[in-house]
Design an enzyme around this catalytic site. Structure first.
Site, PDB file in Angstrom:
ATOM      1  N   GLY A 180     -36.185  -9.985  54.089  1.00  0.00           N
ATOM      2  CA  GLY A 180     -35.386 -10.488  52.971  1.00  0.00           C
ATOM      3  C   GLY A 180     -35.245 -11.992  53.086  1.00  0.00           C
ATOM      4  O   GLY A 180     -35.483 -12.568  54.157  1.00  0.00           O
ATOM      5  N   GLN A 220     -31.174 -20.190  51.853  1.00  0.00           N
ATOM      6  CA  GLN A 220     -31.924 -20.372  53.097  1.00  0.00           C
ATOM      7  C   GLN A 220     -33.075 -21.358  52.938  1.00  0.00           C
ATOM      8  O   GLN A 220     -33.600 -21.872  53.921  1.00  0.00           O
ATOM      9  CB  GLN A 220     -32.466 -19.026  53.618  1.00  0.00           C
ATOM     10  CG  GLN A 220     -31.357 -18.090  54.073  1.00  0.00           C
ATOM     11  CD  GLN A 220     -31.914 -16.788  54.601  1.00  0.00           C
ATOM     12  OE1 GLN A 220     -32.250 -15.894  53.829  1.00  0.00           O
ATOM     13  NE2 GLN A 220     -32.038 -16.670  55.911  1.00  0.00           N
ATOM     14  N   CYS A 242     -31.366 -12.812  61.434  1.00  0.00           N
ATOM     15  CA  CYS A 242     -31.402 -13.678  60.268  1.00  0.00           C
ATOM     16  C   CYS A 242     -32.392 -14.804  60.544  1.00  0.00           C
ATOM     17  O   CYS A 242     -32.371 -15.390  61.627  1.00  0.00           O
ATOM     18  CB  CYS A 242     -30.014 -14.248  59.991  1.00  0.00           C
ATOM     19  SG  CYS A 242     -29.953 -15.283  58.515  1.00  0.00           S
ATOM     20  N   LEU A 243     -33.229 -15.099  59.568  1.00  0.00           N
ATOM     21  CA  LEU A 243     -34.219 -16.160  59.741  1.00  0.00           C
ATOM     22  C   LEU A 243     -33.544 -17.519  59.926  1.00  0.00           C
ATOM     23  O   LEU A 243     -34.158 -18.445  60.454  1.00  0.00           O
ATOM     24  CB  LEU A 243     -35.183 -16.192  58.549  1.00  0.00           C
ATOM     25  CG  LEU A 243     -36.081 -14.950  58.418  1.00  0.00           C
ATOM     26  CD1 LEU A 243     -36.836 -14.979  57.094  1.00  0.00           C
ATOM     27  CD2 LEU A 243     -37.051 -14.845  59.589  1.00  0.00           C
ATOM     28  N   HIS A 247     -26.876  -8.009  53.211  1.00  0.00           N
ATOM     29  CA  HIS A 247     -27.079  -9.232  54.012  1.00  0.00           C
ATOM     30  C   HIS A 247     -27.480 -10.396  53.096  1.00  0.00           C
ATOM     31  O   HIS A 247     -26.966 -11.508  53.243  1.00  0.00           O
ATOM     32  CB  HIS A 247     -28.148  -8.934  55.076  1.00  0.00           C
ATOM     33  CG  HIS A 247     -28.589 -10.087  55.917  1.00  0.00           C
ATOM     34  ND1 HIS A 247     -28.402 -10.146  57.285  1.00  0.00           N
ATOM     35  CD2 HIS A 247     -29.251 -11.235  55.595  1.00  0.00           C
ATOM     36  CE1 HIS A 247     -28.902 -11.283  57.750  1.00  0.00           C
ATOM     37  NE2 HIS A 247     -29.442 -11.962  56.750  1.00  0.00           N
ATOM     38  N   GLU A 248     -28.379 -10.125  52.133  1.00  0.00           N
ATOM     39  CA  GLU A 248     -28.853 -11.196  51.232  1.00  0.00           C
ATOM     40  C   GLU A 248     -27.762 -11.639  50.256  1.00  0.00           C
ATOM     41  O   GLU A 248     -27.594 -12.832  49.999  1.00  0.00           O
ATOM     42  CB  GLU A 248     -30.102 -10.754  50.466  1.00  0.00           C
ATOM     43  CG  GLU A 248     -31.305 -10.356  51.324  1.00  0.00           C
ATOM     44  CD  GLU A 248     -31.611 -11.284  52.462  1.00  0.00           C
ATOM     45  OE1 GLU A 248     -31.284 -12.482  52.368  1.00  0.00           O
ATOM     46  OE2 GLU A 248     -32.155 -10.811  53.468  1.00  0.00           O
ATOM     47  N   HIS A 251     -25.420 -13.970  51.828  1.00  0.00           N
ATOM     48  CA  HIS A 251     -25.908 -15.361  51.860  1.00  0.00           C
ATOM     49  C   HIS A 251     -25.493 -16.114  50.595  1.00  0.00           C
ATOM     50  O   HIS A 251     -25.164 -17.304  50.654  1.00  0.00           O
ATOM     51  CB  HIS A 251     -27.438 -15.404  51.965  1.00  0.00           C
ATOM     52  CG  HIS A 251     -27.985 -15.327  53.360  1.00  0.00           C
ATOM     53  ND1 HIS A 251     -27.722 -16.282  54.317  1.00  0.00           N
ATOM     54  CD2 HIS A 251     -28.814 -14.440  53.953  1.00  0.00           C
ATOM     55  CE1 HIS A 251     -28.361 -15.971  55.439  1.00  0.00           C
ATOM     56  NE2 HIS A 251     -29.043 -14.848  55.250  1.00  0.00           N
TER      57      HIS A 251
HETATM   58  O1  GNR Z   1     -35.818 -10.411  58.410  1.00  0.00           O
HETATM   59  C1  GNR Z   1     -34.653 -10.007  58.430  1.00  0.00           C
HETATM   60  N1  GNR Z   1     -34.367  -8.855  59.081  1.00  0.00           N
HETATM   61  C2  GNR Z   1     -33.147  -8.192  58.961  1.00  0.00           C
HETATM   62  C3  GNR Z   1     -32.882  -7.158  59.847  1.00  0.00           C
HETATM   63  C4  GNR Z   1     -31.695  -6.456  59.770  1.00  0.00           C
HETATM   64  C5  GNR Z   1     -30.784  -6.777  58.790  1.00  0.00           C
HETATM   65  C6  GNR Z   1     -31.021  -7.811  57.915  1.00  0.00           C
HETATM   66  C7  GNR Z   1     -32.208  -8.518  57.992  1.00  0.00           C
HETATM   67  S1  GNR Z   1     -32.521  -9.798  56.868  1.00  0.00           S
HETATM   68  C8  GNR Z   1     -33.584 -10.814  57.806  1.00  0.00           C
HETATM   69  C9  GNR Z   1     -34.125 -11.956  56.959  1.00  0.00           C
HETATM   70  C10 GNR Z   1     -32.996 -12.856  56.534  1.00  0.00           C
HETATM   71  O2  GNR Z   1     -32.452 -13.656  57.244  1.00  0.00           O
HETATM   72  N2  GNR Z   1     -32.562 -12.704  55.316  1.00  0.00           N
HETATM   73  O3  GNR Z   1     -31.529 -13.436  54.869  1.00  0.00           O
HETATM   74 NI    NI Z   2     -30.329 -13.891  56.643  1.00  0.00          NI
END
Ligand code: GNR
Ligand code: NI
Length: 173
Positions: free
Chosen positions: A46, A51, A95-96, A137-138, A141
């Protein structure tokens, strides 16, 4: 299509509440395509617009894990959680924008989400499993919230320090 640099925590842009997109334009479709490129390149499942430094309500996802399955890129403009289940699930999240750090987060196991697709059509769908975790999660953000905000202040501080160190090292490289 192009790969954009991903902002690393701490960065004030990752703490901002993003603006709704007024309508879906060619420019926003191009942004979403670049975000998908950036996400697949990372690789991640995601990515949210803040980001890559764009403070607008745009997310992309593809939670298909099995390489034998076809990819399922999703683009969402102005995504909104309409309904969350009472039952929860725990995932080890990453999270990236917080490289190489992972922690268990508890969230609603199922969510109903409404959004505008790339043609500007309103969509509504229920998500479960990894898709449910990822879409939450997205959307977090877009509200300036990171998964470490669910952890104890101690863990959050530790992960923030490690991330700041990674960011400094990356800046020197
Ligand atoms: O790549 C991602 N893996 C992930 C694993 C578990 C829960 C959420 C994520 S999202 C993350 C990519 C990211 O930072 N998206 O904002
Ligand atoms: Ni993230």
């Amino acid at each position: 299509m192009s790969i954009k640099p991903i902002l690393i925590h701490p960065d004030p842009r990752l703490k901002k509440v993003c603006d709704a997109v007024p309508d879906v334009s060619d420019e926003l479709r191009k942004l979403a395509d670049d975000m998908l490129d950036t996400m697949y390149d990372a690789p991640g499942i995601g990515l949210a617009a803040p980001q890559v430094g764009v403070l607008q309500r745009v997310i992309v996802m593809d939670c298909v894990k099995d390489d034998a399955e076809p990819p399922r890129p999703m683009v969402m403009f102005n995504p909104e959680v309409l309904l969350s289940s009472d039952d929860t699930s725990v995932y080890e999240e990453g999270c990236l924008s917080i490289p190489e750090q992972y922690a268990e987060v508890t969230r609603p196991a199922e969510v109903r989400v409404k959004w505008l697709d790339r043609d500007g059509n309103e969509k509504e769908q229920d998500f479960e499993g990894l898709w449910a975790t990822c879409v939450q999660h997205e959307i977090d953000h877009l509200n300036g919230k990171l998964f470490i905000d669910y952890l104890s202040p101690m863990k959050r501080q530790m992960m923030t320090r490690k991330s700041a160190k990674m960011k400094r090292e990356q800046a020197r490289a």
